[in-house]
Design a protein around this motif. Structure first.
Motif, PDB file in Angstrom:
ATOM      1  N   SER A  29      52.945  56.454   9.652  1.00  0.00           N
ATOM      2  CA  SER A  29      53.222  56.340   8.221  1.00  0.00           C
ATOM      3  C   SER A  29      54.141  57.431   7.680  1.00  0.00           C
ATOM      4  N   ARG A  30      54.458  58.441   8.510  1.00  0.00           N
ATOM      5  CA  ARG A  30      55.365  59.507   8.071  1.00  0.00           C
ATOM      6  C   ARG A  30      56.213  59.967   9.243  1.00  0.00           C
ATOM      7  N   VAL A  31      57.536  59.973   9.046  1.00  0.00           N
ATOM      8  CA  VAL A  31      58.477  60.409  10.074  1.00  0.00           C
ATOM      9  C   VAL A  31      59.511  61.310   9.419  1.00  0.00           C
ATOM     10  N   ARG A  32      59.703  62.501   9.995  1.00  0.00           N
ATOM     11  CA  ARG A  32      60.647  63.481   9.458  1.00  0.00           C
ATOM     12  C   ARG A  32      60.401  63.753   7.971  1.00  0.00           C
ATOM     13  N   LYS A  33      59.137  63.918   7.633  1.00  0.00           N
ATOM     14  CA  LYS A  33      58.675  64.258   6.284  1.00  0.00           C
ATOM     15  C   LYS A  33      58.855  63.124   5.266  1.00  0.00           C
ATOM     16  N   MET A  34      59.293  61.947   5.736  1.00  0.00           N
ATOM     17  CA  MET A  34      59.447  60.797   4.852  1.00  0.00           C
ATOM     18  C   MET A  34      58.269  59.843   5.056  1.00  0.00           C
ATOM     19  N   TYR A  35      57.543  59.556   3.951  1.00  0.00           N
ATOM     20  CA  TYR A  35      56.463  58.576   4.027  1.00  0.00           C
ATOM     21  C   TYR A  35      57.057  57.166   4.076  1.00  0.00           C
ATOM     22  N   ARG A  36      56.352  56.286   4.767  1.00  0.00           N
ATOM     23  CA  ARG A  36      56.841  54.909   4.931  1.00  0.00           C
ATOM     24  C   ARG A  36      55.734  53.928   4.578  1.00  0.00           C
ATOM     25  N   ILE A  37      56.130  52.815   3.992  1.00  0.00           N
ATOM     26  CA  ILE A  37      55.194  51.736   3.702  1.00  0.00           C
ATOM     27  C   ILE A  37      55.954  50.418   3.815  1.00  0.00           C
ATOM     28  N   GLN A  38      55.273  49.374   4.247  1.00  0.00           N
ATOM     29  CA  GLN A  38      55.963  48.125   4.565  1.00  0.00           C
ATOM     30  C   GLN A  38      55.367  46.933   3.826  1.00  0.00           C
ATOM     31  N   ILE A  39      56.251  45.994   3.502  1.00  0.00           N
ATOM     32  CA  ILE A  39      55.871  44.693   2.939  1.00  0.00           C
ATOM     33  C   ILE A  39      56.403  43.639   3.894  1.00  0.00           C
ATOM     34  N   LEU A  40      55.569  42.682   4.251  1.00  0.00           N
ATOM     35  CA  LEU A  40      55.964  41.642   5.199  1.00  0.00           C
ATOM     36  C   LEU A  40      55.999  40.296   4.499  1.00  0.00           C
ATOM     37  N   ILE A  41      57.060  39.556   4.737  1.00  0.00           N
ATOM     38  CA  ILE A  41      57.204  38.217   4.162  1.00  0.00           C
ATOM     39  C   ILE A  41      57.246  37.202   5.292  1.00  0.00           C
ATOM     40  N   LYS A  42      56.387  36.186   5.197  1.00  0.00           N
ATOM     41  CA  LYS A  42      56.376  35.084   6.157  1.00  0.00           C
ATOM     42  C   LYS A  42      57.106  33.910   5.519  1.00  0.00           C
ATOM     43  N   ALA A  43      58.287  33.627   6.010  1.00  0.00           N
ATOM     44  CA  ALA A  43      59.129  32.583   5.424  1.00  0.00           C
ATOM     45  C   ALA A  43      59.193  31.372   6.347  1.00  0.00           C
ATOM     46  N   GLU A  44      59.110  30.182   5.775  1.00  0.00           N
ATOM     47  CA  GLU A  44      59.255  28.968   6.569  1.00  0.00           C
ATOM     48  C   GLU A  44      60.673  28.892   7.117  1.00  0.00           C
ATOM     49  N   GLN A  45      60.807  28.173   8.238  1.00  0.00           N
ATOM     50  CA  GLN A  45      62.124  27.989   8.831  1.00  0.00           C
ATOM     51  C   GLN A  45      63.046  27.310   7.817  1.00  0.00           C
TER      52      GLN A  45
END
Length: 428
Positions: A379-395
């Motif tokens: 969740s943190r790399v090189r002092k930068m916090y990270r957070i993710q949003i995932l979208i499941k999209a139909e073909q």
């Protein structure tokens, strides 16, 4: 990306490989998919090859979108290697382990080496120990700049972060409780090399990982030494599992040892079992490619894990059928396409507020297609916090304009000021 004029054929070997995907830096793309698009634009044929195809490619083959050819026998009619799954938990309980080796793997190595044959040992972890843990309070020593444990290297007696590259000395006492001492956990390739030299002192040993193979010349020299018989045991990370043409000439390799198969499975990722299956099948294929039938010893703790059951059957179609039912139920690839949106900021509170606001706005249109926000494994790399949003999209669903618009709007608001946003379509 080269300006071909008369391109007629594109061959993508080991098309399932995650290394075809460029994650950092942008542009983020999959080399296999780029090759397919190039072939389409040029009117060329595309040939994808793999013993363990990606679920996306296999689904396209089963549905008739791709042509499908199966090879049911090995080159030269050589038998597939014998697979032995060995329960490390039981041998540890009985205190019968010889360093990193179960008695089964030790005896097989002894037999093969006495017959003048070669051994490959696979451990997908570099260094001496994957992490250090306090023997009193149980805390794990982590990087100061990243939310990840640091790897211990004994030959230089330092700790190294594989994300930001920072180095530090090993503390004399635990930095949390101030009383305990750090002990080694989960051996890496460096520790396995030490154990081989201890238990098989006459064997000629070499290690193949990013710490010792820094360029193509060193890689070629090591491969040539092993192929010519100047080495008896080759220890390595996933580099030893790749289907390099020169590797296929390892006629004297009669044993492959997988040191810790459980480390391949235990990830909170819907692709974890697919990757583990691929890796085990690929590395197993290095044994007994010519002549006498080879053997593969796979050391595990969770013997009942379904991945091991399916690897033992060597039935890729059955493996795909079982896991694809679950993916279809939860709308994961190959039955949908994923778009990963990653937000980064030095302030965790600012980051969370921005991610929550962006997810709320996207749900107004996309509803249940939006998953998260959630923290990634690191969740943190090189002092930068990270957070993710995932979208499941139909073909066939196009969202690029909508997502770009929402992120641009977020950047103009106080809650999104200074937050960096990165897109990754079809993340691996």
């Amino acid at each position: 990306f080269l300006p071909y004029q008369r391109l007629g054929l594109v061959i993508v070997d080991e098309e399932h490989e995650s290394s075809y995907k460029q994650k950092e830096p942008a542009p983020r793309y999959n080399g296999r998919d780029a090759a397919i698009m190039l072939g389409k634009m040029s009117g060329a044929k595309i040939l994808l090859g793999s013993a363990t195809p990606s679920f996306e490619s296999y689904q396209n083959a089963l549905s008739g979108k791709y042509g499908f050819v199966q090879l049911t026998t090995r080159y030269g009619e050589v038998m597939m290697p014998e697979l032995l799954f060995v329960d490390m938990k039981e041998y540890r309980r009985k205190k019968m382990m010889k360093g990193c080796f179960t008695p089964v793997l030790y005896e097989e190595m002894k037999r093969v080496l006495e017959n003048g044959m070669q051994v490959i040992l696979f451990q997908n972890r570099r260094g001496y120990s994957t992490y250090l843990q306090c023997d009193r309070c149980g805390s794990i020593l982590k990087c100061k700049h990243c939310d990840v444990s640091m790897t211990y290297y004994r030959y230089r007696n330092t700790l190294n972060c594989h994300y930001c590259g920072s180095l530090r000395a090993v503390p004399a006492v635990c930095q949390d409780c101030g009383q305990g001492h750090y002990v080694n956990r989960t051996p890496g390739t460096e520790r396995i090399e030490e154990d081989v030299k201890q238990y098989f002192p006459e064997a000629r040993v070499a290690r193949m990982d990013l710490d010792v193979i820094s360029n193509k010349a060193k890689f070629r020299a090591l491969i040539d030494d092993f192929e010519s018989g100047n080495l008896d045991v080759l220890i390595g990370t996933q580099m030893v599992s790749k289907g390099f043409p020169v590797v296929d000439n390892f006629e004297r390799v009669k044993l492959v040892g997988v040191m810790d198969a459980d480390s391949l499975v235990g990830f909170p990722d819907f692709r974890a079992e697919e990757r583990a299956y691929d890796m085990l099948m690929q590395v197993s294929g290095r044994s007994g490619r010519k002549g006498e039938r080879g053997k593969v010893v796979i050391q595990v703790v969770d013997r009942q894990n379904r991945v091991y059951q399916l690897v033992g059957k060597e039935d890729y179609h059955g493996f795909y059928t079982l896991l694809s039912r679950e993916r279809e139920m939860f709308n994961y690839p190959p039955f949908s396409r994923l778009i990963q949106i990653e937000l980064r900021h030095v302030d965790e509170v600012v980051l969370r507020n921005a991610a929550n606001e962006l997810a709320r706005q996207m749900r107004e249109r996309l509803e249940r297609r939006v998953c998260g926000p959630a923290e990634p494994d690191v969740s943190r790399v090189r002092k930068m916090y990270r957070i993710q949003i995932l979208i499941k999209a139909e073909q066939g669903l196009s969202l690029s304009i909508f997502l770009k618009q929402k992120c641009d709007e977020l950047a103009k608001t106080p809650v999104g000021k200074g937050v960096r946003v990165y897109f990754d379509v079809d993340p691996l």
